[in-house]
Scaffold this motif. Structure first.
Motif, PDB file in Angstrom:
ATOM      1  N   LYS A   1       0.826  -1.206   0.000  1.00 46.24           N
ATOM      2  CA  LYS A   1       0.000   0.000   0.000  1.00 46.24           C
ATOM      3  C   LYS A   1       0.861   1.258   0.000  1.00 46.24           C
ATOM      4  O   LYS A   1       0.582   2.222  -0.739  1.00 46.24           O
ATOM      5  N   ILE A   2       1.903   1.255   0.815  1.00 51.01           N
ATOM      6  CA  ILE A   2       2.779   2.430   0.900  1.00 51.01           C
ATOM      7  C   ILE A   2       3.420   2.723  -0.454  1.00 51.01           C
ATOM      8  O   ILE A   2       3.411   3.869  -0.933  1.00 51.01           O
ATOM      9  N   ARG A   3       3.935   1.693  -1.109  1.00 51.84           N
ATOM     10  CA  ARG A   3       4.588   1.888  -2.405  1.00 51.84           C
ATOM     11  C   ARG A   3       3.608   2.382  -3.460  1.00 51.84           C
ATOM     12  O   ARG A   3       3.909   3.294  -4.236  1.00 51.84           O
ATOM     13  N   GLU A   4       2.426   1.779  -3.483  1.00 56.71           N
ATOM     14  CA  GLU A   4       1.427   2.159  -4.487  1.00 56.71           C
ATOM     15  C   GLU A   4       1.006   3.614  -4.320  1.00 56.71           C
ATOM     16  O   GLU A   4       0.951   4.384  -5.300  1.00 56.71           O
ATOM     17  N   GLU A   5       0.701   4.016  -3.079  1.00 55.27           N
ATOM     18  CA  GLU A   5       0.243   5.378  -2.848  1.00 55.27           C
ATOM     19  C   GLU A   5       1.369   6.397  -3.010  1.00 55.27           C
ATOM     20  O   GLU A   5       1.135   7.531  -3.434  1.00 55.27           O
ATOM     21  N   LEU A   6       2.591   5.977  -2.696  1.00 53.84           N
ATOM     22  CA  LEU A   6       3.714   6.899  -2.851  1.00 53.84           C
ATOM     23  C   LEU A   6       4.020   7.145  -4.331  1.00 53.84           C
ATOM     24  O   LEU A   6       4.328   8.267  -4.731  1.00 53.84           O
ATOM     25  N   ARG A   7       3.913   6.105  -5.134  1.00 53.48           N
ATOM     26  CA  ARG A   7       4.101   6.297  -6.580  1.00 53.48           C
ATOM     27  C   ARG A   7       3.079   7.289  -7.122  1.00 53.48           C
ATOM     28  O   ARG A   7       3.391   8.139  -7.971  1.00 53.48           O
ATOM     29  N   SER A   8       1.848   7.195  -6.623  1.00 54.37           N
ATOM     30  CA  SER A   8       0.807   8.135  -7.032  1.00 54.37           C
ATOM     31  C   SER A   8       1.134   9.550  -6.559  1.00 54.37           C
ATOM     32  O   SER A   8       0.954  10.522  -7.309  1.00 54.37           O
ATOM     33  N   MET A   9       1.622   9.672  -5.325  1.00 56.40           N
ATOM     34  CA  MET A   9       1.984  10.983  -4.794  1.00 56.40           C
ATOM     35  C   MET A   9       3.092  11.625  -5.621  1.00 56.40           C
ATOM     36  O   MET A   9       3.055  12.823  -5.929  1.00 56.40           O
ATOM     37  N   LEU A  10       4.067  10.833  -6.011  1.00 55.32           N
ATOM     38  CA  LEU A  10       5.207  11.367  -6.754  1.00 55.32           C
ATOM     39  C   LEU A  10       4.841  11.766  -8.180  1.00 55.32           C
ATOM     40  O   LEU A  10       5.567  12.528  -8.827  1.00 55.32           O
ATOM     41  N   SER A  11       3.715  11.265  -8.677  1.00 52.29           N
ATOM     42  CA  SER A  11       3.282  11.623 -10.021  1.00 52.29           C
ATOM     43  C   SER A  11       2.374  12.854 -10.030  1.00 52.29           C
ATOM     44  O   SER A  11       2.005  13.368 -11.089  1.00 52.29           O
ATOM     45  N   ASP A  12       2.036  13.349  -8.840  1.00 49.48           N
ATOM     46  CA  ASP A  12       1.169  14.510  -8.720  1.00 49.48           C
ATOM     47  C   ASP A  12       1.914  15.777  -9.129  1.00 49.48           C
ATOM     48  O   ASP A  12       3.138  15.840  -9.086  1.00 49.48           O
ATOM     49  N   LYS A  13       1.157  16.803  -9.515  1.00 49.37           N
ATOM     50  CA  LYS A  13       1.767  18.066  -9.945  1.00 49.37           C
ATOM     51  C   LYS A  13       2.512  18.741  -8.797  1.00 49.37           C
ATOM     52  O   LYS A  13       3.508  19.419  -9.002  1.00 49.37           O
ATOM     53  N   ARG A  14       1.995  18.586  -7.579  1.00 49.50           N
ATOM     54  CA  ARG A  14       2.622  19.240  -6.418  1.00 49.50           C
ATOM     55  C   ARG A  14       3.604  18.261  -5.775  1.00 49.50           C
ATOM     56  O   ARG A  14       3.382  17.715  -4.708  1.00 49.50           O
ATOM     57  N   LEU A  15       4.699  18.051  -6.448  1.00 48.03           N
ATOM     58  CA  LEU A  15       5.673  17.051  -5.996  1.00 48.03           C
ATOM     59  C   LEU A  15       6.302  17.474  -4.670  1.00 48.03           C
ATOM     60  O   LEU A  15       6.693  18.639  -4.505  1.00 48.03           O
ATOM     61  N   PRO A  16       6.426  16.573  -3.711  1.00 50.56           N
ATOM     62  CA  PRO A  16       7.065  16.938  -2.439  1.00 50.56           C
ATOM     63  C   PRO A  16       8.578  17.053  -2.576  1.00 50.56           C
ATOM     64  O   PRO A  16       9.200  16.365  -3.385  1.00 50.56           O
ATOM     65  N   ASP A  17       9.139  17.957  -1.768  1.00 46.80           N
ATOM     66  CA  ASP A  17      10.596  18.065  -1.659  1.00 46.80           C
ATOM     67  C   ASP A  17      11.114  17.136  -0.566  1.00 46.80           C
ATOM     68  O   ASP A  17      12.289  16.774  -0.551  1.00 46.80           O
ATOM     69  N   VAL A  18      10.218  16.778   0.348  1.00 50.55           N
ATOM     70  CA  VAL A  18      10.583  16.022   1.542  1.00 50.55           C
ATOM     71  C   VAL A  18       9.527  14.958   1.822  1.00 50.55           C
ATOM     72  O   VAL A  18       8.332  15.215   1.653  1.00 50.55           O
TER      73      VAL A  18
END
Length: 332
Positions: free
Chosen positions: A216-233
């Motif tokens: 679950k963590i990997r799947e949701e993190l991949r989605s987060m990283l593909s978002d326009k508002r990419l995290p720096d941290v």
């Protein structure tokens, strides 16, 4: 926030070398020795008391080392330990505690699988006049226990935030990996977020999952990283989450995101030591110190009929500058 007036770090008195000192007794193989639980007589001149260790989930590396620390400390004073792993099941844990009562344990060290559902088992222990030392995750009915020993989780998160502010004084975007079902993880994230809230940072994404739910963590993190508002941290409330995060970042070719973790397992410290690692630092916990403190507290309780009601074991910050002090071959 944990009230500092309650932060009584018994480990500083109990240990020959504190967590901020030299590497002696910090993360060494002997500290992490896996002992064989036994109920056989330990010899003449020893107390030979039987203690119970009821754990929510021994697959959690922190809990495994905490158990070992308690075991070794009891063995050193001539006592024995009966260990039971609930495998995350409140029902199994309740049955195992009844077994401990029947076995005649003097005291139970308890990490609850469910802080609320453990109440019935605690009532049974109270009726049997068996004291309970609650470890790491606080039970809902604290009045049914004799003492609580936890980590200063809030400060662990705060240390990560303070380091981030120094690294990124102009602020940035943060992704949070948390678990809202585990109170200790909630405290860590609270310490982090409350420290950065006025420092120009914005939380642009959250993932809530059990720390061992890597898929679950990997799947949701991949989605987060593909978002326009990419995290720096990426702020991770547990080592296992941080390891997943670093795997995803590496697979995605993202070298522009830094990671913080809370824990201090050998795997995470090894990752920190690598110069190309995304990991910036660790809010470090000490299951070894917690275990030693728990045994000393239980001894005080059995001797005097009472003990300190709340003890918070010190947490601290590990980065590349001080990693050699703590080593990578074991927990601290």
């Amino acid at each position: 926030m944990v009230k500092k007036g309650l932060i009584i770090v018994l480990a500083a008195v109990l240990l020959s070398c504190g967590v901020t000192g030299c590497k002696q007794n910090v993360g060494t193989p002997e500290d992490n020795a896996v002992v064989e639980e036994t109920e056989e007589d330990t010899g003449e001149g020893q107390t030979n008391r039987l203690f119970g260790f009821s754990c929510a989930d021994l697959s959690d590396p922190f809990c495994e080392v905490l158990k070992d620390s308690v075991s070794v400390s009891l063995e050193e004073q001539g006592d024995r330990i009966l260990v039971r792993d609930a495998g995350k099941s409140a029902e199994v844990q309740a049955d195992q505690i009844l077994e401990m009562i029947e076995s005649g344990v003097e005291t139970v060290f308890l990490i609850p699988a469910d802080p609320e559902k453990i109440t019935g088992a605690l009532e049974s222990l109270k009726e049997a006049e068996i004291p309970v030392i609650n470890l790491d995750v606080r039970v809902q009915e604290a009045g049914l226990t004799d003492g609580f020993i936890g980590s200063d989780n809030y400060s662990a998160g705060m240390f990560c935030a303070e380091d981030l502010i120094r690294r990124m004084p102009d602020g940035g975007q943060i992704g949070i990996l948390e678990c809202t079902e585990i109170s200790s993880v909630v405290e860590r994230i609270n310490g982090f977020e409350e420290t950065v809230q006025n420092a120009g940072f914005e939380v642009t994404g959250r993932i809530s999952a059990m720390p061992d739910d890597g898929e679950k963590i990997r799947e949701e993190l991949r989605s987060m990283l593909s978002d326009k508002r990419l995290p720096d941290v990426l702020m991770c409330g547990d080592d296992r989450m941080a390891l997943c995060a670093m795997d995803v970042l590496q697979a995605s070719g993202r070298s522009d995101v830094i990671v913080y973790s809370i824990g201090g397992s050998p795997a995470v410290k090894s990752a920190l030591k690598k110069t190309d690692s995304a990991l910036a630092g660790i809010g470090a916990l000490s299951p070894i110190n917690m275990g030693r403190t728990a045994v000393k507290t239980a001894s005080v309780l059995l001797e005097n009929g009472a003990c300190e009601p709340e003890i918070y074991v010190e947490t601290f910050f590990i980065d590349r500058e001080n990693i050699d002090m703590y080593g990578t071959d074991g927990w601290q």
